[in-house]
Design a protein around this motif. Structure first.
Motif, PDB file in Angstrom:
ATOM      1  N   THR A   1     -46.090  46.808 139.477  1.00  0.00           N
ATOM      2  CA  THR A   1     -45.447  45.645 140.091  1.00  0.00           C
ATOM      3  C   THR A   1     -46.075  44.350 139.590  1.00  0.00           C
ATOM      4  O   THR A   1     -45.367  43.362 139.315  1.00  0.00           O
ATOM      5  CB  THR A   1     -45.554  45.721 141.623  1.00  0.00           C
ATOM      6  OG1 THR A   1     -45.031  46.976 142.074  1.00  0.00           O
ATOM      7  CG2 THR A   1     -44.784  44.595 142.281  1.00  0.00           C
TER       8      THR A   1
ATOM      9  N   ASP B   1     -38.774  45.279 139.175  1.00  0.00           N
ATOM     10  CA  ASP B   1     -39.569  46.207 139.979  1.00  0.00           C
ATOM     11  C   ASP B   1     -39.664  47.587 139.341  1.00  0.00           C
ATOM     12  O   ASP B   1     -40.565  48.367 139.654  1.00  0.00           O
ATOM     13  CB  ASP B   1     -38.993  46.322 141.389  1.00  0.00           C
ATOM     14  CG  ASP B   1     -37.573  46.846 141.390  1.00  0.00           C
ATOM     15  OD1 ASP B   1     -36.753  46.350 140.586  1.00  0.00           O
ATOM     16  OD2 ASP B   1     -37.276  47.757 142.188  1.00  0.00           O
ATOM     17  N   THR B   2     -38.729  47.923 138.446  1.00  0.00           N
ATOM     18  CA  THR B   2     -38.754  49.234 137.786  1.00  0.00           C
ATOM     19  C   THR B   2     -38.983  49.105 136.280  1.00  0.00           C
ATOM     20  O   THR B   2     -38.773  50.058 135.530  1.00  0.00           O
ATOM     21  CB  THR B   2     -37.437  49.984 138.040  1.00  0.00           C
ATOM     22  OG1 THR B   2     -36.325  49.190 137.572  1.00  0.00           O
ATOM     23  CG2 THR B   2     -37.262  50.281 139.527  1.00  0.00           C
TER      24      THR B   2
ATOM     25  N   GLU C   1     -35.370  43.113 141.597  1.00  0.00           N
ATOM     26  CA  GLU C   1     -34.859  43.991 140.550  1.00  0.00           C
ATOM     27  C   GLU C   1     -34.248  43.148 139.426  1.00  0.00           C
ATOM     28  O   GLU C   1     -33.824  42.014 139.668  1.00  0.00           O
ATOM     29  CB  GLU C   1     -33.819  44.952 141.138  1.00  0.00           C
ATOM     30  CG  GLU C   1     -32.617  44.301 141.773  1.00  0.00           C
ATOM     31  CD  GLU C   1     -31.650  45.328 142.343  1.00  0.00           C
ATOM     32  OE1 GLU C   1     -31.913  46.549 142.256  1.00  0.00           O
ATOM     33  OE2 GLU C   1     -30.617  44.901 142.883  1.00  0.00           O
TER      34      GLU C   1
ATOM     35  N   HIS D   1     -43.159  46.289 147.132  1.00  0.00           N
ATOM     36  CA  HIS D   1     -42.963  46.241 145.686  1.00  0.00           C
ATOM     37  C   HIS D   1     -41.614  45.661 145.254  1.00  0.00           C
ATOM     38  O   HIS D   1     -41.565  44.784 144.396  1.00  0.00           O
ATOM     39  CB  HIS D   1     -43.205  47.611 145.046  1.00  0.00           C
ATOM     40  CG  HIS D   1     -44.584  48.125 145.303  1.00  0.00           C
ATOM     41  ND1 HIS D   1     -45.705  47.509 144.788  1.00  0.00           N
ATOM     42  CD2 HIS D   1     -45.040  49.152 146.068  1.00  0.00           C
ATOM     43  CE1 HIS D   1     -46.790  48.142 145.205  1.00  0.00           C
ATOM     44  NE2 HIS D   1     -46.415  49.138 145.987  1.00  0.00           N
ATOM     45  N   LYS D   2     -40.504  46.128 145.785  1.00  0.00           N
ATOM     46  CA  LYS D   2     -39.201  45.569 145.419  1.00  0.00           C
ATOM     47  C   LYS D   2     -38.820  44.491 146.429  1.00  0.00           C
ATOM     48  O   LYS D   2     -38.599  44.767 147.603  1.00  0.00           O
ATOM     49  CB  LYS D   2     -38.132  46.655 145.399  1.00  0.00           C
ATOM     50  CG  LYS D   2     -36.746  46.118 145.069  1.00  0.00           C
ATOM     51  CD  LYS D   2     -35.713  47.242 145.089  1.00  0.00           C
ATOM     52  CE  LYS D   2     -34.311  46.703 144.836  1.00  0.00           C
ATOM     53  NZ  LYS D   2     -33.303  47.784 144.829  1.00  0.00           N
TER      54      LYS D   2
END
Length: 503
Positions: A301, A236-237, A233, A184-185
């Motif tokens: 994501t 990703d969040t 990033e 994901h990241k």
């Protein structure tokens, strides 16, 4: 009179309902801007739900069954006529930045591929590469999605030029050294992400065209949100997985469907009987066996990838304004095909012609010509792009193109140019070979040498849960649609030249 420019911006494998203007859970300010300034077509379709066939259709104006690049792992032969050749002949500059995927990752002596190993990662070869390439007089290419080992070509050169000496750390072996367990990241800094590269190089070409007073046909071809699900990033969040609507399978919905639908829901599905070519069956993935937490994170994501890409689409649109090119440039945003991220219990893509996979986002902007802030349900197909671009630029459409000229529809002068779309999927010579006919209300899918199929009433059953193929009450409707499908197949046969004499 100045000839209009064409800027085609595409994503890769983007679900039709992932534009913030129509989906409150997403943030896509740049695409929302196009929605406000152009016309959104809500019934647009791809001619094939995989990359190579559809991308070849975009540049040829022909269906995959006609141009020859019929599935992944094939190539668009270099002797095929492309729309870029028509623009070059008319004095246009033609460029492609990003994903091409007209050729496979493996070449042979009979069918060599410039997008294959080892040339793919011979950076000196790409440093000196000279187009034309399928009608583009300038190309800057890459082949990887997120951290795939296939990274190379012009993207790798650009990373090195930007001072990213450790770029291999962000990609998988054997090319790179990134830990394959990372999910994901993506640890790559955004400044070295391919979105940044595509926007920067697109804008450099726009500056060159503007400085030289050249008309252009330019394709900015983004790689996201194609899986694997990885984004740098802070994207990703950006989305909280627990606050998103997660698509799910409806219990029992595959009971009336062809066998391969239900098989995806098994713990150990066996699709070996379909591997006619000897290669893997691509895209028969299920979402149902994933843990709930992973399902949610996948959606978060995927949306983050779209929002990150949207930022760089915005940079390109801003550059058009800065250079004074926006008023005379036809901008089209779309994708090559759709995507499953849980719909019907499915993941990624494959032999499932649900709207989620074959319907696509599609926006057209041409200030003062294409109605702004409008929506249209006129059926579109990506195979129509080439003839429509030529028509809008006052150029003749080659007789061999089988797409439909949509120019009057885009300009708001006509309600529709086609009453149906056809989507093809031929992933093996015989065992995976299907076609779908979809009109304003119904959709029917037929399979080569099979008596099963699909029939959906999109008006009464927009979620495509109730397959009417074997419904006795729908037998007459099925017969009618099969006849319409045959007519549509006859109607899309190419006529390379007009008839010019009686014998």
């Amino acid at each position: 009179m100045t000839k209009p420019n064409i800027l085609l911006i595409t994503s890769d494998q983007q679900h039709w309902n992932t534009i913030g203007a129509f989906h409150p859970e997403l943030s896509t300010p740049s695409l929302d801007r196009l929605v406000r300034e152009g016309t959104t077509f809500t019934r647009a379709y791809c001619p094939n739900p995989t990359c190579t066939p559809t991308r070849a259709s975009i540049v040829t104006g022909m269906y995959p069954s006609q141009h020859g690049a019929w599935t992944l792992g094939t190539k668009l032969l270099e002797d095929r006529h492309t729309v870029g050749e028509d623009f070059m002949k008319a004095g246009y500059r033609t460029g492609l930045v990003g994903k091409a995927h007209f050729q496979p990752l493996r070449g042979t002596e009979e069918y060599p591929s410039l997008e294959s190993y080892p040339i793919l990662q011979d950076l000196e070869f790409w440093r000196d590469f000279e187009a034309p390439f399928y009608g583009f007089d300038h190309v800057e290419l890459a082949r990887n999605h997120t951290n795939e080992a296939h990274v190379g070509q012009h993207y790798a050169l650009w990373m090195e030029e930007k001072g990213c000496s450790n770029w291999r750390d962000y990609f998988l072996a054997p090319t790179g050294t990134m830990d394959p367990s990372i999910r994901h990241k993506w640890p790559i800094p955004e400044e070295f992400h391919y979105n940044t590269w595509i926007a920067e190089r697109t804008n450099a070409l726009l500056e060159e065209y503007r400085e030289n007073g050249e008309s252009f046909f330019l394709w900015s071809s983004f790689f996201d949100p194609h899986p694997d699900y990885l984004v740098p990033e802070p994207w990703d969040t950006m989305y909280d997985p627990d606050k998103l609507t997660i698509p799910r399978v409806t219990p029992g919905e595959h009971e009336k469907n062809p066998p391969h639908f239900g098989m995806t829901q098994l713990d150990k599905p066996d699709f070996s009987y379909l591997k006619e070519s000897g290669y893997g069956v691509h895209g028969y993935h299920s979402h149902t066996r994933l843990p709930e937490s992973e399902r949610k994170q996948i959606v978060a994501t995927y949306y983050g990838m779209i929002s990150c890409m949207d930022k760089y689409i915005g940079r390109i649109l801003d550059k058009l304004d800065e250079l004074g090119l926006a008023e005379n440039t036809i901008v089209v945003f779309s994708t090559d095909h759709g995507h499953f991220f849980g719909q019907h219990g499915l993941q990624h893509k494959g032999g499932f012609h649900y709207e989620d996979l074959i319907k696509i986002p599609f926006i057209v902007r041409y200030p003062g010509k294409v109605p702004a802030g409008a929506q249209s349900d006129a059926i579109q197909s990506l195979v129509d792009l080439a003839p429509t671009f030529l028509s809008l630029c006052g150029l003749p459409i080659p007789h061999g193109m089988t797409g439909v000229d949509q120019s009057e529809v885009w300009l708001g002068q006509k309600s529709q140019a086609r009453d149906h779309a056809i989507c093809e999927f031929r992933h093996e010579a015989t065992t995976i070979h299907q076609k779908t006919y979809v009109d304003r209300r119904y959709k029917i899918t037929v399979y080569y040498n099979q008596t099963y199929g699909e029939l959906f009433d999109l008006q009464e059953d927009p979620g495509e849960i109730n397959n009417l193929w074997d419904d006795p009450a729908s037998a007459g409707l099925k017969a009618e649609l099969l006849l319409k499908y045959i007519w549509a197949e006859l109607g899309k046969e190419p006529l390379p030249m007009p008839r010019i004499w009686h014998a």
